[in-house]
Every structure is written in structure tokens, then in C-alpha cells.
Design an enzyme around this catalytic site. Structure first.
Site, PDB file in Angstrom:
ATOM      1  N   SER A 163      33.000  -9.800 -42.304  1.00 34.28           N
ATOM      2  CA  SER A 163      31.573  -9.489 -41.926  1.00 34.28           C
ATOM      3  C   SER A 163      30.747  -9.584 -43.243  1.00 34.28           C
ATOM      4  O   SER A 163      29.524  -9.676 -43.334  1.00 34.28           O
ATOM      5  CB  SER A 163      31.507  -7.811 -41.539  1.00 34.28           C
ATOM      6  OG  SER A 163      32.490  -7.804 -40.505  1.00 34.28           O
ATOM      7  N   HIS A 219      36.517 -15.294 -38.409  1.00 34.39           N
ATOM      8  CA  HIS A 219      34.912 -15.541 -38.247  1.00 34.39           C
ATOM      9  C   HIS A 219      34.794 -14.896 -39.853  1.00 34.39           C
ATOM     10  O   HIS A 219      34.803 -14.115 -40.505  1.00 34.39           O
ATOM     11  CB  HIS A 219      34.579 -14.107 -37.546  1.00 34.39           C
ATOM     12  CG  HIS A 219      32.952 -14.157 -37.559  1.00 34.39           C
ATOM     13  ND1 HIS A 219      32.229 -14.490 -36.324  1.00 34.39           N
ATOM     14  CD2 HIS A 219      32.299 -13.798 -38.514  1.00 34.39           C
ATOM     15  CE1 HIS A 219      30.976 -14.340 -36.660  1.00 34.39           C
ATOM     16  NE2 HIS A 219      30.762 -13.910 -37.973  1.00 34.39           N
ATOM     17  N   ARG A 265      24.376 -15.566 -30.813  1.00 33.38           N
ATOM     18  CA  ARG A 265      24.543 -14.369 -30.876  1.00 33.38           C
ATOM     19  C   ARG A 265      24.384 -13.938 -32.299  1.00 33.38           C
ATOM     20  O   ARG A 265      23.472 -13.090 -32.955  1.00 33.38           O
ATOM     21  CB  ARG A 265      25.741 -13.966 -30.345  1.00 33.38           C
ATOM     22  CG  ARG A 265      26.012 -12.195 -29.942  1.00 33.38           C
ATOM     23  CD  ARG A 265      26.349 -11.357 -31.373  1.00 33.38           C
ATOM     24  NE  ARG A 265      27.607 -12.011 -31.904  1.00 33.38           N
ATOM     25  CZ  ARG A 265      28.111 -11.706 -32.911  1.00 33.38           C
ATOM     26  NH1 ARG A 265      27.503 -10.712 -33.619  1.00 33.38           N
ATOM     27  NH2 ARG A 265      29.326 -12.312 -33.525  1.00 33.38           N
ATOM     28  N   ASP A 266      25.443 -14.340 -33.162  1.00 36.87           N
ATOM     29  CA  ASP A 266      25.311 -13.839 -34.477  1.00 36.87           C
ATOM     30  C   ASP A 266      24.212 -14.653 -35.268  1.00 36.87           C
ATOM     31  O   ASP A 266      23.572 -13.918 -36.208  1.00 36.87           O
ATOM     32  CB  ASP A 266      26.921 -14.220 -35.278  1.00 36.87           C
ATOM     33  CG  ASP A 266      27.104 -13.205 -36.411  1.00 36.87           C
ATOM     34  OD1 ASP A 266      26.402 -12.452 -36.713  1.00 36.87           O
ATOM     35  OD2 ASP A 266      28.107 -13.547 -37.197  1.00 36.87           O
ATOM     36  N   HIS A 315      31.841 -15.477 -43.316  1.00 41.56           N
ATOM     37  CA  HIS A 315      30.381 -15.395 -43.730  1.00 41.56           C
ATOM     38  C   HIS A 315      30.457 -16.194 -44.887  1.00 41.56           C
ATOM     39  O   HIS A 315      31.157 -16.148 -45.529  1.00 41.56           O
ATOM     40  CB  HIS A 315      30.054 -14.205 -43.688  1.00 41.56           C
ATOM     41  CG  HIS A 315      29.435 -13.455 -42.448  1.00 41.56           C
ATOM     42  ND1 HIS A 315      28.476 -12.667 -42.233  1.00 41.56           N
ATOM     43  CD2 HIS A 315      29.813 -13.848 -41.214  1.00 41.56           C
ATOM     44  CE1 HIS A 315      28.273 -12.298 -40.899  1.00 41.56           C
ATOM     45  NE2 HIS A 315      28.994 -13.049 -40.251  1.00 41.56           N
ATOM     46  N   HIS A 358      20.682 -12.520 -36.157  1.00 44.89           N
ATOM     47  CA  HIS A 358      20.606 -11.785 -37.210  1.00 44.89           C
ATOM     48  C   HIS A 358      19.307 -12.127 -38.000  1.00 44.89           C
ATOM     49  O   HIS A 358      18.708 -11.311 -38.539  1.00 44.89           O
ATOM     50  CB  HIS A 358      21.764 -11.342 -37.987  1.00 44.89           C
ATOM     51  CG  HIS A 358      22.762 -10.230 -37.214  1.00 44.89           C
ATOM     52  ND1 HIS A 358      22.406  -9.048 -37.142  1.00 44.89           N
ATOM     53  CD2 HIS A 358      23.836 -10.759 -36.859  1.00 44.89           C
ATOM     54  CE1 HIS A 358      23.361  -8.594 -36.626  1.00 44.89           C
ATOM     55  NE2 HIS A 358      24.119  -9.462 -36.415  1.00 44.89           N
TER      56      HIS A 358
END
Length: 335
Positions: free
Chosen positions: A168, A195, A12-13, A197, A16
Site C-alpha cells: 500500500s 498489488h 477503483r484505485d 505501488h 485516488h
């Protein structure tokens, strides 16, 4: 030591990084490998979630139903649940019901860090369907630990069984994560999500800080697959958790084989922390803006690092991609 549930967002992520163009064989191959490794949750979909495939943020190669049905059938080991992600406004209640029909087990509803109220109706739908309802706050660096704790408390009141935050923009350092996760864990009686990054090369360190502060659900992607500098590296995270004495229930050698499949079949190469990714993290801007920023800056002859700095000053968030062109025009005029 604690039990940590690892939530695998590779399908899913990770989308990108390839403009949401993963195909059926790619989805199937990785899902089967992740399932064989005992990954607890395998999330699938357009990078921006259910119902998000569009001209504005990118058309996926496959429709939501095809993606979900493919992965559902590929989770053959029987140990992995299938997760989906939805942002109200891009997705709808109908999308959630369709995901349930396709066999979704976990539905994660996301909203901007100060707007948990927009999740209320959709969390209710998830609970009515008997699925696990999760709530995550996006761009969480843009508000205080206290506000995040209050928004997560509201999400839990609305029916979320797991709540948490997404870094994010890859903006956090471990101390930032510790402060926020502790505040959230003290405010709710449900498990807490983190989550990360990797814009500042802190994703694994931040995830470990989150666990030590009380988080029990940690997101990651194979080889860090994702926009810009990528996400928390799944296989590195699990290795570090195991070395630290935390249980995940994941077979690490099998997970390494899954990571190799992701490396060979899903991506041109693992994410790299280049100058633009680093600039976006420092500015607190979503990494998914990188391709559009680079294209617009190149066409106008302006510095993409200045574009990210200005986007950060304007506190632009995902869904406001049209402002990239406005910022580039303003910088061109100013120069």
C-alpha cells in the site's frame, strides 16, 4: 511458464488520483477499451471501495450503484469480469449485496495486514451470493512474512478463493516481495495476489518478483493511475510478462489503446515520483495521504517530508487521516 491473471484497478484505485471524481463517460470509455483488450477483471468504485464515499476520505462524484451499472454495461466484449473492493467498516454486507445486484463477479475484501479476522463475515456473504471471494491484506510491509502467511491462511479458511497482499505504501524491494509471496504460497492452496505501488520505482519489478515467487493474480492500473507515485503500470506489466513468457490472455496492442484512453480522458498526466511520493514510500505511509499532508504542511509552514517521516514512525494507516493534522501541529510546536 505460468498463466497470470491481471486485475485492472484503474477505475477503483486510480480514483485516488482525482479525488474519486471520475464521471460516467470516463468510466464507460475506459471499461469498453479494457474489455476489448481482454482484461480479465475490471475493478470499479470509490478509491477506498464500496460504501467509502464520505467527508473523511472524500465524496465520490457518483454513487456506487451508478459506477457499477455503468461499467457492467460497458464490458461489452464479454471477456472481462467486474470486480469491486470493500474494507469492512467503510462497506457493509448490504453494499456487497447491492454490488451483486449490479452484476459484480469478483468481490475483494480488504483488511489491515494483521486483521484477517474482520473479513470472516463478509467473505461468507460473498460466497453465499455465488461470487468469487478474494481477500487482501493492506499495508503488508508492517508485519513479517510469517504473519502474512498465517493471516492469508485464515482468510482462505474463512472462504477466500484468492488471497494476497498489497504494498500500500510502495515500500517493498523485489527481495521483500519474494520472501512474502513464497511464504504465503506455501501456506495456502489458493491463488496468491500481489498489488504494487510505485513510490520507489519498483512496482513492475516487484510484480515480476511476485510472479516468480508464486503469485498468480497481479494488480495494475493503466499508466500507473493512482495516488502519489501511482500503481503498477498495467501496459508495462503486461508487456514484461509477455516478454518473460507468461500468458495473460490480454491483447497488448488493444491494451495500449486502452492506456491511451486512460491517459487522455482520466488523468491530467501520469503519476510522477516526486520528493513527497518517494518520502512516503521510504516511510511506509499510504500515498493517498499526499494531498492532505501537502495542504496541512503548507498551511502550518512545516516540511511535508518531515510529516511523512513522523507518520511512518507512528505507523499511521488509511482511515487515520485525522492524525495528519495532529502530526503537523506537533511538528509546528517542536520547530
Amino acid at each position: 511458464m505460468s498463466q497470470v491473471t491481471v486485475h485492472d484497478a484503474t477505475l477503483r484505485d486510480g480514483q485516488h488520483a482525482v479525488q474519486h471524481q471520475l464521471d460516467v463517460p470516463q468510466l464507460r470509455a475506459y471499461a469498453m477499451a479494457a474489455s476489448a483488450a481482454g482484461v480479465p477483471v475490471v475493478e470499479v468504485g470509490h478509491g477506498n471501495g464500496l460504501g467509502a464515499s464520505s467527508r473523511q476520505i472524500g465524496h465520490a462524484r457518483l454513487d456506487d450503484t451508478t459506477m457499477l451499472e455503468t461499467v457492467r454495461q460497458a464490458l461489452t466484449a464479454g471477456t472481462s469480469r467486474m470486480g469491486v473492493f470493500m474494507v469492512p467498516g467503510w462497506g457493509t454486507g448490504a453494499d456487497i449485496r447491492q454490488a451483486a445486484d449490479c452484476g459484480a463477479d469478483v468481490v475483494r475484501i480488504a483488511a489491515h495486514c494483521t486483521e484477517a479476522n474482520v473479513m470472516r463475515r463478509h467473505l461468507g456473504i460473498v460466497r453465499e451470493l455465488g461470487l468469487e471471494a478474494q481477500a487482501v491484506l493492506l499495508m503488508s510491509h508492517m508485519t513479517s512474512a510469517e504473519r502474512l502467511a498465517e493471516e492469508c491462511r485464515r482468510a482462505a479458511e474463512y472462504g477466500a478463493q484468492v488471497v494476497g497482499i498489497m504494498d500500500s505504501a510502495g515500500h517493498y524491494l523485489p527481495a521483500d516481495v519474494t520472501e512474502r509471496i513464497r511464504a504465503i504460497a506455501a501456506a495456502v492452496d489458493v491463488p496468491v495476489i500481489f498489488h504494487g505501488h510505485n513510490n520507489l520505482s519498483m512496482a513492475v519489478a516487484n510484480s515480476i518478483a511476485a510472479v516468480e515467487a508464486g503469485a498468480r493474480v497481479i494488480d495494475a492500473c493503466a499508466r500507473g493511475f493512482g495516488a502519489g507515485a501511482g500503481n503498477t503500470s498495467l501496459e508495462v506489466l503486461v508487456a514484461v510478462l509477455h516478454r518473460s513468457g507468461h500468458e495473460t490472455g490480454i491483447d497488448l496492442p488493444a491494451l495500449l489503446r486502452a492506456a491511451d484512453i486512460a491517459h487522455e480522458h482520466l488523468m491530467a498526466g501520469p503519476p510522477v515520483i516526486d520528493s513527497v511520493a518517494l518520502a512516503s514510500g521510504l516511510a511506509g505511509v499510504f500515498s493517498g495521504f499526499k494531498p492532505r499532508v501537502l495542504a496541512a504542511a503548507r498551511a502550518a509552514g512545516v516540511d511535508p517530508l518531515e510529516v511523512f517521516a513522523e507518520l511512518g514512525r507512528r505507523q499511521v494507516v488509511a482511515g487515520q487521516e485525522d492524525l495528519i493534522d495532529e502530526v503537523v501541529r506537533d511538528l509546528k510546536v517542536a520547530s
